[in-house]
Design an enzyme around this catalytic site. Structure first.
Site, PDB file in Angstrom:
ATOM      1  N   PHE A  11       0.848  -1.194   0.000  1.00 27.50           N
ATOM      2  CA  PHE A  11       0.000   0.000   0.000  1.00 27.50           C
ATOM      3  C   PHE A  11       0.892   1.255   0.000  1.00 27.50           C
ATOM      4  O   PHE A  11       1.898   1.297   0.720  1.00 27.50           O
ATOM      5  CB  PHE A  11      -0.901  -0.034   1.242  1.00 27.50           C
ATOM      6  N   ASP A  23       2.134  -5.627   7.428  1.00 29.72           N
ATOM      7  CA  ASP A  23       0.957  -4.770   7.498  1.00 29.72           C
ATOM      8  C   ASP A  23      -0.269  -5.678   7.329  1.00 29.72           C
ATOM      9  O   ASP A  23      -0.481  -6.263   6.262  1.00 29.72           O
ATOM     10  CB  ASP A  23       1.022  -3.711   6.382  1.00 29.72           C
ATOM     11  N   TYR A  34     -10.385  -0.467  10.894  1.00 28.64           N
ATOM     12  CA  TYR A  34     -11.651   0.046  10.344  1.00 28.64           C
ATOM     13  C   TYR A  34     -12.159  -0.755   9.156  1.00 28.64           C
ATOM     14  O   TYR A  34     -13.185  -0.426   8.577  1.00 28.64           O
ATOM     15  CB  TYR A  34     -11.530   1.541   9.972  1.00 28.64           C
ATOM     16  N   LYS A  35     -11.415  -1.808   8.775  1.00 26.32           N
ATOM     17  CA  LYS A  35     -11.869  -2.617   7.639  1.00 26.32           C
ATOM     18  C   LYS A  35     -12.685  -3.806   8.172  1.00 26.32           C
ATOM     19  O   LYS A  35     -13.814  -3.642   8.615  1.00 26.32           O
ATOM     20  CB  LYS A  35     -10.671  -3.063   6.813  1.00 26.32           C
ATOM     21  N   ARG A  84     -12.929  -3.664  -7.008  1.00 24.63           N
ATOM     22  CA  ARG A  84     -12.735  -4.585  -5.876  1.00 24.63           C
ATOM     23  C   ARG A  84     -14.083  -4.905  -5.240  1.00 24.63           C
ATOM     24  O   ARG A  84     -14.837  -3.991  -4.875  1.00 24.63           O
ATOM     25  CB  ARG A  84     -11.828  -3.949  -4.817  1.00 24.63           C
TER      26      ARG A  84
END
Ligand code: PLP
Length: 421
Positions: A124, A202, A227-228, A381
């Site tokens: 990322f 990560d 938060y995912k 996605r």
């Protein structure tokens, strides 16, 4: 059995089917973006209201002792169970970007490994930016970004060659944000160790949906957001993991009072806390921490093994549907086909993905809206959060993509992009 009957049958057999009732739903909307921002657990509304009205409103400063000082520890205990760690190896707070800075700074200062920084093209961007900045600050060799020929998977031979040649600190995303490729964590950790290197993992796209076992995988350092798939809410605090034996060797670059051995002595000499609290800096983000707890509780209640199993089943189901309904329309699957090699989103590649994404979000007349996301250059996605996504959701979403293509609905959509895609 027709497609709908089969999807309904699969939902009926699903041991986690009741969990979707614990989340807020918008009617006539299918949410496939839990890999970016998880849904709102209904319990959060009560928890936040209580924290505001009674803890902050009435109890004010007394709430530090009554509720808030222990809150991070309580959450760390729960998160540790989901990640296969001990609670005293986890610290919740800050953002992933800030935590990565702290961890890599600490590793570089410690001289435990040679001072080479390595990452790869699947990672990322924020991780790459943070590392690049640190190479300048520490005046070490330029950041090595191992470039692969595709966004789908890492070329492990190439990655290992780079590590052998320039051992040091390697940062990788366990689940790649574009393709959902899942790295072989344990074998890479072992390889790194044999080569005088440490991998910083990560876990942002994996925590809460992959059955990570930080001890079994011999992970030394990791971090990630909540938060995912952990449904912690927008801007929810991130976490770091440091394997027990390493904690005493590492120092946070920010010597804040919450990282002090005894913050409330208010003594001026800085003495770092003995444990992982030395990575704390300032006052914890209380309201965000309050909002995080219900999501973690639900993941624990559902069980990470059940969640992972359903994720594999649902991504396989989606891939089958794509094969039968979308590949003839020019879509390619940019996600590993083997369930062991993927996380919990499925990525489609097509030159019209952006307009298809917009058409899905807008919906047509009173038809269903589908919320996925788009990543450049041309990826759609489709995130599956097993804790609330149903098989019928997946079927309806794929049928909607087909409808948009077959009726050429996307022709009427402009190419303009908002800031968040
Ligand atoms: C893999 C990965 N790392 C880091 C981040 C950024 O995290 P933060 O905004 O908490 O710094 C994201 C955001 O989506 C991500 O997907």
């Amino acid at each position: 059995m027709n497609d709908l009957k089969r999807a309904e049958y699969l939902d009926d057999q699903d041991p986690l089917k009741l969990f979707s009732t614990y989340f807020h739903h918008n009617p006539n909307e299918i949410y496939l973006d839990g890999n970016s921002l998880g849904k709102l657990p209904l319990q959060v509304k009560t928890d936040i209201r209580q924290a505001i009205d009674s803890q902050w409103g009435q109890n004010l400063i007394r709430s530090w002792n009554d509720h808030w000082l222990d809150l991070p520890k309580r959450l760390e205990n729960k998160l540790a169970q989901l990640l296969g760690a001990d609670p005293d190896e986890l610290k919740i707070g800050e953002s992933t970007s800030v935590n990565l800075y702290k961890l890599i700074h600490a590793l570089l200062s410690s001289k435990i490994t040679p001072n080479n920084l390595v990452t790869d093209s699947l990672n990322f961007p924020t991780d790459v930016y943070v590392m690049e900045g640190l190479t300048k600050q520490f005046e070490c060799n330029p950041l090595i970004i191992v470039n692969y020929s595709s966004d789908l998977k890492a070329d492990l031979t190439l990655l290992k060659k780079k590590i052998e040649k320039q051992p040091g600190i390697i940062c990788l995303s366990l689940v790649a944000y574009k393709s959902a490729w899942l790295y072989p964590m344990r074998s890479l950790n072992e390889f790194a160790e044999e080569n005088n290197s440490i991998i910083v993992w990560d876990l942002s796209h994996a925590a809460g949906v992959v059955d990570i076992d930080l001890h079994h995988s011999k992970t030394k350092i990791a971090l990630g957001c909540t938060y995912k798939f952990l449904n912690g809410g927008p801007g929810a605090p991130a976490f770091i993991y440091i394997q027990k034996d390493l904690i005493a060797k590492l120092h946070s670059p920010i010597q804040g009072w919450f990282g002090h051995q005894s913050p409330f002595d208010f003594s001026l000499p800085y003495i770092p806390a003995e444990g992982i609290s030395r990575f704390d800096a300032g006052t914890p983000q209380v309201l965000s921490l309050v909002a995080m707890e219900a999501g973690i509780d639900l993941s624990l209640k559902a069980g990470i093994t059940n969640i992972r199993k359903k994720s594999k089943d649902q991504t396989a189901y989606m891939i089958d549907l794509i094969d039968s309904k979308l590949t003839t329309l020019g879509f390619e699957i940019e996600t590993p086909l083997s369930p062991e090699e993927r996380g919990s989103h499925v990525t489609l590649k097509h030159q019209e993905c952006w307009r298809v994404c917009k058409a899905l979000i807008q919906g047509k007349n009173s038809g269903v809206k589908v919320i996925p996301d788009f990543r450049p250059p041309n990826y759609l996605r489709l995130g599956i959060a097993p804790i609330y996504t149903s098989f019928v959701d997946i079927l309806r979403a794929i049928e909607r993509v087909k409808e948009i293509m077959v009726t050429q609905e996307y022709f009427n959509i402009d190419n303009e992009r908002p800031k968040v895609t």
